[in-house]
Design a protein around this motif. Structure first.
Motif, PDB file in Angstrom:
ATOM      1  N   THR A 207      27.620  16.467   7.319  1.00  0.00           N
ATOM      2  CA  THR A 207      28.633  15.259   7.581  1.00  0.00           C
ATOM      3  C   THR A 207      27.674  14.047   7.962  1.00  0.00           C
ATOM      4  O   THR A 207      26.430  14.276   8.042  1.00  0.00           O
ATOM      5  N   ASP A 208      28.233  12.763   7.667  1.00  0.00           N
ATOM      6  CA  ASP A 208      27.856  11.686   8.154  1.00  0.00           C
ATOM      7  C   ASP A 208      28.663  10.875   8.951  1.00  0.00           C
ATOM      8  O   ASP A 208      28.310   9.650   9.179  1.00  0.00           O
TER       9      ASP A 208
ATOM     10  N   THR B 224      22.904  16.475   8.029  1.00  0.00           N
ATOM     11  CA  THR B 224      23.454  15.140   7.982  1.00  0.00           C
ATOM     12  C   THR B 224      22.205  14.272   7.484  1.00  0.00           C
ATOM     13  O   THR B 224      20.956  14.529   7.451  1.00  0.00           O
TER      14      THR B 224
ATOM     15  N   ALA C  70      23.315   8.782   7.876  1.00  0.00           N
ATOM     16  CA  ALA C  70      24.145   7.479   7.582  1.00  0.00           C
ATOM     17  C   ALA C  70      24.929   6.947   8.870  1.00  0.00           C
ATOM     18  O   ALA C  70      25.107   5.742   8.934  1.00  0.00           O
ATOM     19  N   TRP C  71      25.232   7.815   9.802  1.00  0.00           N
ATOM     20  CA  TRP C  71      25.859   7.133  11.062  1.00  0.00           C
ATOM     21  C   TRP C  71      24.899   6.445  11.992  1.00  0.00           C
ATOM     22  O   TRP C  71      25.392   5.905  12.932  1.00  0.00           O
TER      23      TRP C  71
ATOM     24  N   GLU D 203      17.257   8.983   3.845  1.00  0.00           N
ATOM     25  CA  GLU D 203      17.829   7.667   4.239  1.00  0.00           C
ATOM     26  C   GLU D 203      17.028   6.851   4.921  1.00  0.00           C
ATOM     27  O   GLU D 203      16.959   5.619   4.550  1.00  0.00           O
TER      28      GLU D 203
END
Length: 561
Positions: free
Chosen positions: A33-34, A50, A53-54, A82
Motif C-alpha cells: 500500500t501507498d 510500502t 509515496a504517502w 522512491e
C-alpha cells in the motif's frame, strides 16, 4: 511464519532497521500500500510493504505508523526506490510504537516478497488445518457428536479464508461455512449451473478439481465429495450408479495452481463430509422399509384397512412430533440408461430422496419426511401432506411436476448426458388409504406421459391426464404425422399463399367453444369476416365445424402439430 524467517531469507533483500526484539511476531499475510490510511484493508498480522509515496513531511510517519499499530500489523517493510533511503522520522516512529521496520533493496520487487510470504503462510496453515481435519474426522466417525459438514467448512473459512459450500447433485445447498454466510448467498441459478458443470465433468471422467468462472469473473473450484484420486475415476466404480445423488464441495477460489499439499487437504475435507452423507443415507433405512411395505400392500390389492394401519405406523416416523396420519401424495420416477446393466431403481430412489426434500420443513432433517421404495427400474415415493383445508379433494398438493422439473432439469441433464433419461409422474393428493392404489397408478400414468415427451428430464402431473393427453403420446409417429397433414396442410398452404391466418382463426374458434361473438372479439374481427374464414376452413378440409367429431379432430391435429 515468523518475521525472523523472512529476515533469514537472503533472496528477499530485507534489512532490519529496528524492532529486533519483536521478530518472533507471526505473519499471517502481506499487503502492499501507498495509501495514507490503509486501515480499512488491514485485519491484523500482515507484513505491510510500502513504497513511501504517502510520505510528504516528517509528521506523516507518526500518523502512518500509529494507524498500522492500531490495526495490529506484524511489521513494515519500506522500499528505497522512491526516496533513496528510509526516512529517519519513520525509523523513530516505528521504534516509539515497537513496530519492526525493514528496508527493501531496490532490485527486489514487492511481488517477489508477496509470493514468498503467501506460499509459506498457506503451506503452514494448510498443515495445521490438516491436523485439525484429521481430529475432526475421528470425531465424526465416532458419532453425531462430532458435528455436521458446517464444522469442517468453518475450518476452511477460519484457517484458509475460503468461502465454501456443499451442494447436492441438483444444486440444493446442504451446508455452508460461516465465512460463506457473511457474503451474498449463491443464487439458485448459479448453484444449478455449478452442479451441472460438476456432473458433466464427472460423466466425462475429467481430472478434478473442476473450475468454473461465473458472474463478474468469480472462479469456483468443484470437488467431488468422497471421490477417489485426482487423475482417474475410482477403479471398478460405475459412475452412473451414483452420479445423480453424490454431493460436491464448492470453494470460491481458483485451485488450478494450488500446491499438492492443499489439494490433498481438500480431498481429506471431502472424505470427511462423505462421512456425514453416508450417515444421512443410513438414517433413511427405516423410512425406505416402511415405504416398501406399503407399496407391496398396495400392489397386492390389500384391504384399505390393512394399508391404513401400516400408514398409521409410518406416520410418526415420517412426521416426528405430529402423531397423526396425514394425507398422502405419490411420486413415481424412472431412470433408464442405454447400453448398460446399471439398475435404474436404486438410482431413482436416491434421486427422489434428494429432489423431494423441502428445505422449509421443520425438524432435524428435511429428508425425515420422505419415504421412497423401488421396484425394478422404478422408484415410488410416499409424500406425507399436512391436513388439507376442509379435506377438499381439489386442494393444491404439496408436490407439483412443473416445480420439480424446473428445479432439477438443468443440472441432472448434464449427469444423464446422452445415455440416460429421468421421467417423473406426480399424483393428486389422496385423503385416505382407499385412494392410495389409485394414486400410485395415476402417478405411473403421468410418468408414461412424461416418457413420451422429448428430453432427458421430463415430468408430468395428474393435472395433465386429460383424455387427449393420455391418448396422443402413444399414437405411432407416422400415424400422427399423416393425421395432422391431412387436416392442417391445406390450411397452412392457403395461409402461406394468401396470408389468410386460417390456422390461428381455427385455434381461436375452438378455444372459444365455437362462440362466434367471443371468437370475433378475441381476434378483433367483424363476425361476418370470421364466418367467411370458418367457411373457407370447412371448404378446404371438407369438415363441418358445427359437428363435435370434426371439432375434436381439429383439436387433436392442432395438439399433434
Amino acid at each position: 511464519m515468523r518475521l525472523r524467517a523472512l529476515l533469514d531469507t537472503d533472496a528477499l533483500g530485507l534489512r532490519l532497521l529496528g524492532g529486533e526484539e519483536e521478530l518472533d511476531r507471526t505473519v499471517r499475510g502481506v499487503m502492499t500500500t501507498d495509501l495514507r490510511d490503509p486501515s480499512r484493508y488491514l485485519s491484523g498480522g500482515e507484513l505491510v510493504l510500502t513504497g513511501l509515496a504517502w510520505h510528504r513531511e516528517p509528521a506523516d510517519s507518526e500518523r502512518f505508523v500509529r494507524i498500522l499499530t492500531a490495526a495490529g500489523v506484524a511489521g513494515l517493510a519500506a522500499g528505497e526506490a522512491e526516496l533513496g533511503s528510509v526516512p529517519e522520522d519513520l525509523m523513530v516512529a516505528c521504534a516509539r510504537h515497537r513496530l519492526p521496520l525493514f528496508s527493501v533493496v531496490e532490485d527486489v520487487s514487492f511481488a517477489s516478497i508477496t509470493e514468498h510470504v503467501v506460499r509459506q503462510v498457506s503451506s503452514e496453515r494448510a498443515g495445521d488445518l490438516a491436523a485439525v481435519v484429521d481430529r475432526h474426522r475421528r470425531l465424526m466417525s465416532a458419532g453425531p457428536a462430532g458435528g455436521g459438514p458446517e464444522v469442517v467448512l468453518d475450518l476452511l473459512g477460519s484457517d484458509l479464508d475460503l468461502r465454501a459450500w456443499v451442494l447436492s447433485a441438483t444444486g440444493r445447498q446442504i451446508a455452508g461455512s460461516a465465512l460463506a454466510g457473511q457474503g451474498p448467498a449463491l443464487p439458485a441459478a448459479l448453484r444449478a449451473r455449478l452442479a451441472g458443470e460438476h456432473l458433466a465433468a464427472v460423466r466425462a471422467g475429467r481430472r478434478w478439481p473442476h473450475r468454473v468462472t461465473a458472474g463478474a469473473g468469480t472462479t469456483y473450484s468443484l470437488f467431488p465429495v468422497g471421490g477417489g484420486g485426482r487423475e482417474t475415476p475410482r477403479e471398478g466404480h460405475e459412475v452412473r450408479q451414483t452420479v445423480l445423488s453424490e454431493w460436491l464441495l464448492v470453494v470460491e477460489a481458483d485451485a488450478g495452481d494450488w500446491p499438492e499439499e492443499r489439494l490433498d487437504l481438500l480431498q481429506g475435507v471431502t472424505q470427511l463430509i462423505a462421512v456425514e452423507r453416508d450417515r444421512r443415507d443410513a438414517a433413511r433405512t427405516v423410512r425406505r422399509r416402511l415405504a416398501q411395505e406399503v407399496l407391496e400392500l398396495v400392489q397386492a390389492s390389500a384391504p384399505p384397512a390393512e394399508i391404513a394401519a401400516r400408514l398409521r405406523v409410518a406416520a410418526p416416523v415420517l412426521l416426528p412430533g405430529l402423531g397423526t396420519a396425514p394425507h398422502w401424495q405419490v411420486v413415481v420416477a424412472r431412470v433408464e440408461w442405454s447400453g448398460t446393466e446399471v439398475a435404474g431403481g436404486p438410482v431413482a430412489q436416491a434421486l427422489l430422496e434428494e429432489i423431494l426434500v423441502d428445505p422449509t420443513a421443520p425438524g432435524p432433517e428435511p429428508s425425515d419426511r420422505i419415504a421412497v421404495a423401488h421396484t425394478g427400474d422404478e422408484a415410488v415415493a410416499l409424500v406425507p401432506l399436512p391436513a388439507l383445508a376442509g379435506d377438499a379433494p381439489d386442494a393444491e398438493p404439496a408436490v407439483r411436476a412443473d416445480a420439480l422439473l424446473a428445479a432439477v432439469r438443468e443440472p441432472l441433464a448434464h449427469g444423464l448426458a446422452d445415455d440416460g433419461r429421468l421421467t417423473i409422474g406426480v399424483s393428486a393428493a389422496v385423503l385416505s388409504a382407499e385412494g392410495l392404489r389409485g394414486a400410485v397408478e395415476e402417478a405411473r400414468h403421468a410418468r408414461r406421459v412424461a416418457a413420451a415427451r422429448p428430453g432427458s428430464v421430463c415430468a408430468a402431473g395428474h393435472q395433465e391426464l386429460a383424455s387427449h393427453v393420455l391418448l396422443l403420446p402413444f399414437v405411432p409417429d407416422d400415424v400422427r404425422r399423416a393425421f395432422t397433414a391431412r387436416l392442417l396442410d391445406p390450411l397452412r398452404e392457403y395461409d402461406r399463399r394468401h396470408r389468410a391466418e386460417l390456422v390461428p382463426t381455427l385455434e381461436a374458434f375452438l378455444a372459444a367453444d365455437g362462440s362466434w361473438t367471443r371468437c370475433a372479439t378475441r381476434l378483433h374481427l367483424h363476425v361476418n369476416t370470421l364466418r367467411y374464414r370458418v367457411g373457407r376452413i370447412e371448404q378446404l378440409t371438407g369438415r363441418d365445424l358445427s359437428r363435435l367429431e370434426d371439432k375434436l379432430d381439429f383439436f387433436l391435429a392442432l395438439r399433434l402439430g
